[in-house]
Design a protein around this motif. Structure first.
Motif, PDB file in Angstrom:
ATOM      1  N   ALA A  33       0.836  -1.204   0.000  1.00 47.46           N
ATOM      2  CA  ALA A  33       0.000   0.000   0.000  1.00 47.46           C
ATOM      3  C   ALA A  33       0.867   1.248   0.000  1.00 47.46           C
ATOM      4  O   ALA A  33       1.838   1.339   0.763  1.00 47.46           O
ATOM      5  CB  ALA A  33      -0.923   0.013   1.206  1.00 47.46           C
ATOM      6  N   VAL A  35       1.027   4.889   1.181  1.00 47.77           N
ATOM      7  CA  VAL A  35       0.328   5.443   2.338  1.00 47.77           C
ATOM      8  C   VAL A  35       0.720   6.896   2.605  1.00 47.77           C
ATOM      9  O   VAL A  35       1.708   7.408   2.072  1.00 47.77           O
ATOM     10  CB  VAL A  35       0.627   4.613   3.612  1.00 47.77           C
ATOM     11  N   LEU A 114      -2.437  -3.788   7.712  1.00 47.84           N
ATOM     12  CA  LEU A 114      -2.470  -2.477   7.066  1.00 47.84           C
ATOM     13  C   LEU A 114      -3.380  -1.526   7.841  1.00 47.84           C
ATOM     14  O   LEU A 114      -3.039  -0.358   8.066  1.00 47.84           O
ATOM     15  CB  LEU A 114      -2.938  -2.606   5.615  1.00 47.84           C
ATOM     16  N   LEU A 118      -2.528   2.128   9.597  1.00 45.10           N
ATOM     17  CA  LEU A 118      -3.219   3.385   9.324  1.00 45.10           C
ATOM     18  C   LEU A 118      -3.750   4.006  10.616  1.00 45.10           C
ATOM     19  O   LEU A 118      -3.694   5.223  10.794  1.00 45.10           O
ATOM     20  CB  LEU A 118      -4.360   3.151   8.334  1.00 45.10           C
ATOM     21  N   ARG A 121      -1.462   6.321  13.028  1.00 46.81           N
ATOM     22  CA  ARG A 121      -0.914   7.582  12.504  1.00 46.81           C
ATOM     23  C   ARG A 121      -1.453   8.795  13.247  1.00 46.81           C
ATOM     24  O   ARG A 121      -2.250   8.663  14.176  1.00 46.81           O
ATOM     25  CB  ARG A 121      -1.159   7.652  10.997  1.00 46.81           C
ATOM     26  N   ALA A 129      -4.679   5.166   2.280  1.00 55.58           N
ATOM     27  CA  ALA A 129      -3.758   4.248   1.597  1.00 55.58           C
ATOM     28  C   ALA A 129      -4.316   3.865   0.231  1.00 55.58           C
ATOM     29  O   ALA A 129      -5.527   3.682   0.072  1.00 55.58           O
ATOM     30  CB  ALA A 129      -3.534   2.990   2.434  1.00 55.58           C
ATOM     31  N   HIS A 131      -4.136   0.805  -1.963  1.00 55.61           N
ATOM     32  CA  HIS A 131      -3.729  -0.597  -1.842  1.00 55.61           C
ATOM     33  C   HIS A 131      -3.595  -1.241  -3.209  1.00 55.61           C
ATOM     34  O   HIS A 131      -4.484  -1.133  -4.062  1.00 55.61           O
ATOM     35  CB  HIS A 131      -4.754  -1.370  -1.004  1.00 55.61           C
ATOM     36  N   ASP A 142      -9.602   3.640   3.490  1.00 57.88           N
ATOM     37  CA  ASP A 142      -9.846   4.751   4.403  1.00 57.88           C
ATOM     38  C   ASP A 142     -10.597   4.210   5.610  1.00 57.88           C
ATOM     39  O   ASP A 142     -11.808   4.036   5.569  1.00 57.88           O
ATOM     40  CB  ASP A 142     -10.659   5.845   3.700  1.00 57.88           C
TER      41      ASP A 142
END
Length: 369
Positions: A33, A35, A114, A118, A121, A129, A131, A142
């Protein structure tokens, strides 16, 4: 969501899409991904893109080697930096989750999915991202509502302890807000006091403040902090905002000029320089700009002097003394020393006054010889 993925795709260089797709095919079964900032900036229509790639469940070093691109592996972090044909670089990192045992301290990472990556963060707009599946499918991921926030121009932390975990996110948010024109979500403003309370024990926050000086408009970023009631982190941004204006008008304003102007506005310049890790160069530049030494147009000293001493006139130089017929040597130095003494006494307010004082001094010397 499909339309958003296509917008990101369209901003990628063709060769980027090819090597990312090839990398995803080697990263079965979960793919890879793109990102963070690259996805955010692509959706905003900005280029070039900084390519950060998350690898869920794969071996980053093996994948970097299989890419066929030159790379450097960083064992301490488990990531790799790939060299791209056009001279750019791309970072490959293992998907991870994090927790903060001590507020403001370093996070403790662990392998994750993944979605875990996310959710760890800072802001929702940075938790998007693109993907790439091993079969060539490309979708936008999202999981935090970042797309809606980006479209609304809102900067929102991912949870209510975000700034307590990492107070440096406050400064990073101000940099993003200023650069991208994003406004603070109420949840962000609610967390500002927690970030300020932990600031003294968070070195990363001071590193982020130093990075603020590298922004396209450092003054605007500093003003955003003040607007968020975090102005105590930096001196009054008035001087930086003036430099922003000059930069917008096309003047070249080096980072060192911003740093020196920041020190000039600080109650304790030496302490601020130490805290931000600025070294000695900005302070030395500031001292030169405030001196009476001549500096040519376009130099950092001349630019900074125009900001800090707009009333200052240009002092005469050795060339001006020679032009009046003074022979090279000791006499030139004596004439310049005389003018410098008059400047320090506040007796010279313009170049014309300097020239008149110089002629009077030379006439006196001639009578005494």
């Amino acid at each position: 969501m499909k339309g958003a993925a296509e917008r990101v795709w369209a901003r990628l260089q063709p060769e980027d899409f090819l090597w990312l797709s090839a990398l995803a095919a080697r990263a079965a079964p979960e793919g890879i991904a793109l990102v963070g900032g690259a996805v955010r900036d692509a959706l905003l229509g900005h280029t070039p893109l900084d390519l950060d790639v998350v690898v869920p469940g794969g071996n980053v070093e093996a994948l970097a080697r299989a890419s066929g691109r030159p790379f450097v592996f960083h064992p301490a972090y488990g990531n790799a930096t790939l060299g791209l044909p056009d001279g750019r670089a791309a970072d490959l990192v293992q998907a991870r989750r994090e927790h903060y045992p001590v507020p403001g301290g370093n996070p403790v990472p662990a392998p994750g999915t993944l979605d875990d990556d996310l959710r760890r963060r800072d802001f929702s707009v940075n938790a998007l991202a693109l993907h790439f599946s091993p079969r060539g499918q490309v979708t936008l991921r999202d999981v935090t509502g970042g797309l809606n926030d980006l479209e609304a121009g809102v900067l929102r932390p991912l949870h209510d302890r975000s700034f307590q975990d990492d107070p440096s996110r406050l400064v990073r948010g101000a940099r993003l807000g200023a650069r991208l024109g994003l406004r603070a979500h109420p949840e962000l403003l609610a967390q500002v006091p927690a970030a300020l309370a932990l600031a003294p024990q968070t070195p990363r926050l001071w590193a982020e403040l130093k990075l603020l000086l590298q922004e396209p408009r450092p003054g605007r970023a500093a003003q955003v902090l003040r607007d968020w009631d975090a102005g105590a982190l930096l001196p009054d941004p008035t001087l930086l905002l003036a430099l922003d204006h000059w930069r917008d008008e096309g003047q070249s304003i080096p980072e060192a000029v911003y740093a020196a102007a920041l020190l000039h506005a600080a109650p304790d310049p030496a302490a601020l320089a130490r805290r931000l890790g600025l070294g000695e160069r900005p302070g030395a530049l500031l001292a030169r700009a405030l001196s009476d030494t001549f500096f040519p147009p376009g130099t950092p000293e001349r630019t900074l002097r125009a900001l800090l001493r707009p009333e200052a006139h240009e002092a005469l130089t050795g060339k001006d003394v020679l032009a009046l017929g003074v022979p090279p040597g000791r006499a030139v130095g004596e004439a310049l020393a005389h003018l410098a003494a008059l400047r320090r006494a506040g007796q010279l307010r313009s170049t014309d006054e300097e020239r008149a004082a110089l002629k009077a001094f030379l006439a006196t010397k001639a009578q005494g010889s």
